[in-house]
Motif scaffolding. Structure first.
Motif, PDB file in Angstrom:
ATOM      1  N   GLU A   1      -8.707   0.946 -21.090  1.00  0.00           N
ATOM      2  CA  GLU A   1      -7.830  -0.155 -21.483  1.00  0.00           C
ATOM      3  C   GLU A   1      -7.956  -1.344 -20.542  1.00  0.00           C
ATOM      4  OE1 GLU A   1      -3.887   0.440 -22.941  1.00  0.00           O
ATOM      5  OE2 GLU A   1      -4.163   2.613 -23.104  1.00  0.00           O
ATOM      6  N   TRP A   2      -8.327  -1.079 -19.301  1.00  0.00           N
ATOM      7  CA  TRP A   2      -8.417  -2.165 -18.333  1.00  0.00           C
ATOM      8  C   TRP A   2      -9.797  -2.818 -18.295  1.00  0.00           C
ATOM      9  CZ3 TRP A   2      -5.451  -0.158 -13.371  1.00  0.00           C
ATOM     10  CH2 TRP A   2      -4.074  -0.420 -13.545  1.00  0.00           C
ATOM     11  N   TYR A   3     -10.855  -2.018 -18.341  1.00  0.00           N
ATOM     12  CA  TYR A   3     -12.190  -2.571 -18.099  1.00  0.00           C
ATOM     13  C   TYR A   3     -13.194  -2.081 -19.137  1.00  0.00           C
ATOM     14  CZ  TYR A   3     -10.509  -3.953 -13.459  1.00  0.00           C
ATOM     15  OH  TYR A   3      -9.809  -4.525 -12.429  1.00  0.00           O
ATOM     16  N   PRO A   4     -14.119  -2.949 -19.568  1.00  0.00           N
ATOM     17  CA  PRO A   4     -15.201  -2.504 -20.452  1.00  0.00           C
ATOM     18  C   PRO A   4     -16.192  -1.638 -19.679  1.00  0.00           C
ATOM     19  CG  PRO A   4     -15.508  -4.804 -19.830  1.00  0.00           C
ATOM     20  CD  PRO A   4     -14.170  -4.401 -19.302  1.00  0.00           C
ATOM     21  N   PRO A   5     -16.890  -0.731 -20.375  1.00  0.00           N
ATOM     22  CA  PRO A   5     -17.811   0.189 -19.679  1.00  0.00           C
ATOM     23  C   PRO A   5     -18.885  -0.507 -18.854  1.00  0.00           C
ATOM     24  CG  PRO A   5     -17.384   0.968 -21.903  1.00  0.00           C
ATOM     25  CD  PRO A   5     -16.754  -0.389 -21.806  1.00  0.00           C
ATOM     26  N   SER A   6     -19.276  -1.716 -19.246  1.00  0.00           N
ATOM     27  CA  SER A   6     -20.327  -2.405 -18.494  1.00  0.00           C
ATOM     28  C   SER A   6     -19.913  -2.711 -17.058  1.00  0.00           C
ATOM     29  CB  SER A   6     -20.705  -3.710 -19.204  1.00  0.00           C
ATOM     30  OG  SER A   6     -19.575  -4.571 -19.298  1.00  0.00           O
ATOM     31  N   THR A   7     -18.621  -2.708 -16.800  1.00  0.00           N
ATOM     32  CA  THR A   7     -18.136  -3.027 -15.452  1.00  0.00           C
ATOM     33  C   THR A   7     -17.903  -1.788 -14.597  1.00  0.00           C
ATOM     34  OG1 THR A   7     -15.793  -2.961 -16.090  1.00  0.00           O
ATOM     35  CG2 THR A   7     -16.959  -5.056 -16.375  1.00  0.00           C
ATOM     36  N   TRP A   8     -17.975  -0.615 -15.178  1.00  0.00           N
ATOM     37  CA  TRP A   8     -17.603   0.588 -14.442  1.00  0.00           C
ATOM     38  C   TRP A   8     -18.479   0.861 -13.219  1.00  0.00           C
ATOM     39  CZ3 TRP A   8     -16.422   4.545 -18.977  1.00  0.00           C
ATOM     40  CH2 TRP A   8     -15.352   4.037 -19.731  1.00  0.00           C
ATOM     41  N   PRO A   9     -19.812   0.677 -13.295  1.00  0.00           N
ATOM     42  CA  PRO A   9     -20.607   0.911 -12.078  1.00  0.00           C
ATOM     43  C   PRO A   9     -20.187   0.020 -10.910  1.00  0.00           C
ATOM     44  CG  PRO A   9     -22.032   0.904 -14.002  1.00  0.00           C
ATOM     45  CD  PRO A   9     -20.686   0.443 -14.473  1.00  0.00           C
TER      46      PRO A   9
ATOM     47  N   ASN B   1     -25.710   4.216  -9.913  1.00  0.00           N
ATOM     48  CA  ASN B   1     -27.168   4.135 -10.007  1.00  0.00           C
ATOM     49  C   ASN B   1     -27.703   4.347 -11.418  1.00  0.00           C
ATOM     50  OD1 ASN B   1     -27.122   3.768  -7.245  1.00  0.00           O
ATOM     51  ND2 ASN B   1     -27.525   5.924  -6.779  1.00  0.00           N
ATOM     52  N   ARG B   2     -27.041   5.222 -12.185  1.00  0.00           N
ATOM     53  CA  ARG B   2     -27.565   5.544 -13.510  1.00  0.00           C
ATOM     54  C   ARG B   2     -26.655   5.076 -14.638  1.00  0.00           C
ATOM     55  NH1 ARG B   2     -28.216  10.742 -11.210  1.00  0.00           N
ATOM     56  NH2 ARG B   2     -26.845  11.644 -12.786  1.00  0.00           N
ATOM     57  N   GLY B   3     -25.490   4.542 -14.288  1.00  0.00           N
ATOM     58  CA  GLY B   3     -24.573   4.112 -15.333  1.00  0.00           C
ATOM     59  C   GLY B   3     -24.018   5.263 -16.141  1.00  0.00           C
ATOM     60  N   ASP B   4     -23.900   6.432 -15.521  1.00  0.00           N
ATOM     61  CA  ASP B   4     -23.382   7.625 -16.191  1.00  0.00           C
ATOM     62  C   ASP B   4     -21.879   7.428 -16.425  1.00  0.00           C
ATOM     63  OD1 ASP B   4     -22.370  10.127 -16.883  1.00  0.00           O
ATOM     64  OD2 ASP B   4     -23.763  11.209 -15.578  1.00  0.00           O
ATOM     65  N   LEU B   5     -21.488   7.186 -17.677  1.00  0.00           N
ATOM     66  CA  LEU B   5     -20.093   6.859 -17.967  1.00  0.00           C
ATOM     67  C   LEU B   5     -19.160   8.040 -17.727  1.00  0.00           C
ATOM     68  CD1 LEU B   5     -20.404   4.610 -21.152  1.00  0.00           C
ATOM     69  CD2 LEU B   5     -20.401   3.977 -18.727  1.00  0.00           C
ATOM     70  N   ALA B   6     -19.645   9.250 -17.969  1.00  0.00           N
ATOM     71  CA  ALA B   6     -18.814  10.426 -17.688  1.00  0.00           C
ATOM     72  C   ALA B   6     -18.538  10.532 -16.188  1.00  0.00           C
ATOM     73  CB  ALA B   6     -19.499  11.690 -18.204  1.00  0.00           C
ATOM     74  N   ALA B   7     -19.562  10.261 -15.388  1.00  0.00           N
ATOM     75  CA  ALA B   7     -19.376  10.271 -13.936  1.00  0.00           C
ATOM     76  C   ALA B   7     -18.434   9.153 -13.512  1.00  0.00           C
ATOM     77  CB  ALA B   7     -20.726  10.133 -13.236  1.00  0.00           C
ATOM     78  N   CYS B   8     -18.550   8.007 -14.166  1.00  0.00           N
ATOM     79  CA  CYS B   8     -17.650   6.894 -13.862  1.00  0.00           C
ATOM     80  C   CYS B   8     -16.202   7.286 -14.128  1.00  0.00           C
ATOM     81  CB  CYS B   8     -18.017   5.672 -14.698  1.00  0.00           C
ATOM     82  SG  CYS B   8     -19.607   4.911 -14.290  1.00  0.00           S
ATOM     83  N   ARG B   9     -15.965   7.906 -15.273  1.00  0.00           N
ATOM     84  CA  ARG B   9     -14.603   8.328 -15.597  1.00  0.00           C
ATOM     85  C   ARG B   9     -14.081   9.348 -14.590  1.00  0.00           C
ATOM     86  NH1 ARG B   9     -12.058   6.952 -20.052  1.00  0.00           N
ATOM     87  NH2 ARG B   9     -13.156   5.927 -21.766  1.00  0.00           N
ATOM     88  N   SER B  10     -14.976  10.187 -14.100  1.00  0.00           N
ATOM     89  CA  SER B  10     -14.567  11.219 -13.154  1.00  0.00           C
ATOM     90  C   SER B  10     -14.073  10.626 -11.843  1.00  0.00           C
ATOM     91  CB  SER B  10     -15.743  12.166 -12.891  1.00  0.00           C
ATOM     92  OG  SER B  10     -15.431  13.081 -11.863  1.00  0.00           O
ATOM     93  N   VAL B  11     -14.735   9.577 -11.384  1.00  0.00           N
ATOM     94  CA  VAL B  11     -14.402   9.032 -10.068  1.00  0.00           C
ATOM     95  C   VAL B  11     -13.408   7.878 -10.139  1.00  0.00           C
ATOM     96  CG1 VAL B  11     -16.273   7.321  -9.924  1.00  0.00           C
ATOM     97  CG2 VAL B  11     -15.448   8.450  -7.838  1.00  0.00           C
ATOM     98  N   LEU B  12     -13.380   7.160 -11.264  1.00  0.00           N
ATOM     99  CA  LEU B  12     -12.501   5.990 -11.388  1.00  0.00           C
ATOM    100  C   LEU B  12     -11.145   6.413 -11.956  1.00  0.00           C
ATOM    101  CD1 LEU B  12     -15.074   3.352 -12.687  1.00  0.00           C
ATOM    102  CD2 LEU B  12     -14.000   3.438 -10.425  1.00  0.00           C
ATOM    103  N   THR B  13     -10.398   7.138 -11.158  1.00  0.00           N
ATOM    104  CA  THR B  13      -9.060   7.566 -11.561  1.00  0.00           C
ATOM    105  C   THR B  13      -8.090   6.392 -11.430  1.00  0.00           C
ATOM    106  OG1 THR B  13      -8.536   8.272  -9.313  1.00  0.00           O
ATOM    107  CG2 THR B  13      -9.556   9.901 -10.765  1.00  0.00           C
ATOM    108  N   PRO B  14      -6.935   6.447 -12.098  1.00  0.00           N
ATOM    109  CA  PRO B  14      -5.985   5.328 -12.012  1.00  0.00           C
ATOM    110  C   PRO B  14      -5.579   4.965 -10.590  1.00  0.00           C
ATOM    111  CG  PRO B  14      -5.388   6.773 -13.825  1.00  0.00           C
ATOM    112  CD  PRO B  14      -6.511   7.450 -13.094  1.00  0.00           C
ATOM    113  N   VAL B  15      -5.490   5.958  -9.711  1.00  0.00           N
ATOM    114  CA  VAL B  15      -5.080   5.678  -8.330  1.00  0.00           C
ATOM    115  C   VAL B  15      -6.159   4.899  -7.587  1.00  0.00           C
ATOM    116  CG1 VAL B  15      -4.486   6.741  -6.120  1.00  0.00           C
ATOM    117  CG2 VAL B  15      -3.561   7.672  -8.238  1.00  0.00           C
TER     118      VAL B  15
END
Length: 335
Positions: free
Chosen positions: A193-201, A224-238
């Motif tokens: 809701e806050w950021y588009p996937p292109s910004t996650w890395p 490095n690889r733009g792995d969105l599942a990995a991004c979701r894992s590390v980019l928690t709300p906190v």
């Protein structure tokens, strides 16, 4: 003659040595007395006294007692006015240490500044004990000193500079988008809701320490690889960089408390299980949308711009800046 002079030199050397020893002893005596004076002065300024006013306790030293007493009296009266006796009196306020060295000049300004410090420390303890969910929403902060126009200018810059989904619409006056930017009414997918996937890395690059080994692996995969599942894992709300900094959230609470008057604090903290937006509306006595409209209007007024630039021109410029920033995102850094 030479022999006689040599023989006569021995008692002279002995006399010089004796004089040197006497001077050294006198010097040692002087140093000993100076050390004793310093120890005595340190003992007088050591924290060995306590000033108690209501639930406020200040550990201090004798030279500070009058100053601390006046400041503590002032701080306690202000706390009673601000929160009310039913909140302040049962609160557990930690002992405040003050006055280990030096002797202050007792002036009205010193009393006022010290009272503000005592009140601030006490208010933090009261908020943390009374409303843990709100302090969590404020990411460990509490409502305190008034948010300034300069702070709101920084909020405007964050709305313009962080490529979050709701930011530009919020800056243009869209109250629901401002709610989203402030973390109000967000669903379970905060990241989406806050950021588009292109910004996650890039967001993963911004998070700092406190990561486990698994988190570090996910962070590297995200960056490095733009792995969105990995991004979701590390980019928690906190860990996630919010679209708007904490000063923006603090200002919304400030507006609610100002609008609600004397009983606003009680209404805000009456049921901490309710959503933040419901509690802010209850505290203010107006819908949260009204608070958001006031919030964004204040942010727009504080927006940094040239002395002759009208607001709409600044908004257009910022929209174009965000568009360019989004295109160049891979090589940019955010505030």
């Amino acid at each position: 003659m030479i022999v006689l002079l040599a023989v006569g030199a021995v008692p002279l050397a002995a006399q010089d040595s004796a004089a040197t020893l006497l001077r050294m002893e006198a010097r040692l005596d002087s140093l000993t007395r100076a050390a004793a004076v310093r120890r005595s002065a340190a003992a007088r300024t050591r924290i060995n006294d306590t000033v108690v006013v209501g639930g406020l306790r200040v550990a201090t030293s004798a030279p500070y007692r009058l100053l601390v007493q006046a400041a503590a009296d002032k701080a306690w009266r202000s706390l009673l006015t601000r929160f009310g006796p039913t909140v302040v009196e049962p609160a557990v306020i930690p002992v405040v240490p003050f006055g280990a060295t030096g002797i202050p000049v007792r002036t009205p300004s010193a009393v006022a500044e010290l009272a503000q410090m005592f009140e601030r420390i006490s208010a933090v303890a009261i908020w943390q004990q009374r409303d843990p969910p709100l302090t969590a929403w404020l990411r460990g902060n509490v409502p305190g000193d008034p948010v300034t126009s300069r702070d709101l200018g920084s909020v405007a810059e964050q709305l313009a500079g962080r490529p979050a989904r709701p930011n530009i619409a919020c800056l243009q006056g869209d109250a629901p988008k401002c709610a989203a930017a402030l973390g109000i009414g967000i669903g379970v997918d905060t990241l989406g809701e806050w950021y588009p996937p292109s910004t996650w890395p890039k967001l993963a690059f911004l998070i700092g320490g406190g990561l486990s080994r698994a988190d570090l692996v996910s962070r590297q995969s995200c960056m490095n690889r733009g792995d969105l599942a990995a991004c979701r894992s590390v980019l928690t709300p906190v860990r996630l960089l919010p679209p708007v900094g904490i000063e923006g959230r603090r200002y919304l609470v400030q507006l609610a408390l100002e609008a609600g008057g004397d009983s606003a604090f009680h209404r805000l903290t009456q049921d901490t299980s309710l959503p933040i937006e419901s509690r802010l509306a209850a505290a203010a006595g107006v819908p949260v949308r009204t608070l958001l409209v006031q919030w964004v209007a204040a942010v727009q007024r504080a927006m940094p711009r040239g002395p002759t630039d009208p607001l709409w021109e600044s908004l257009v410029s910022m929209v174009w800046s965000i568009a360019i920033l989004t295109l160049a995102l891979r090589g940019s850094r955010w505030w």
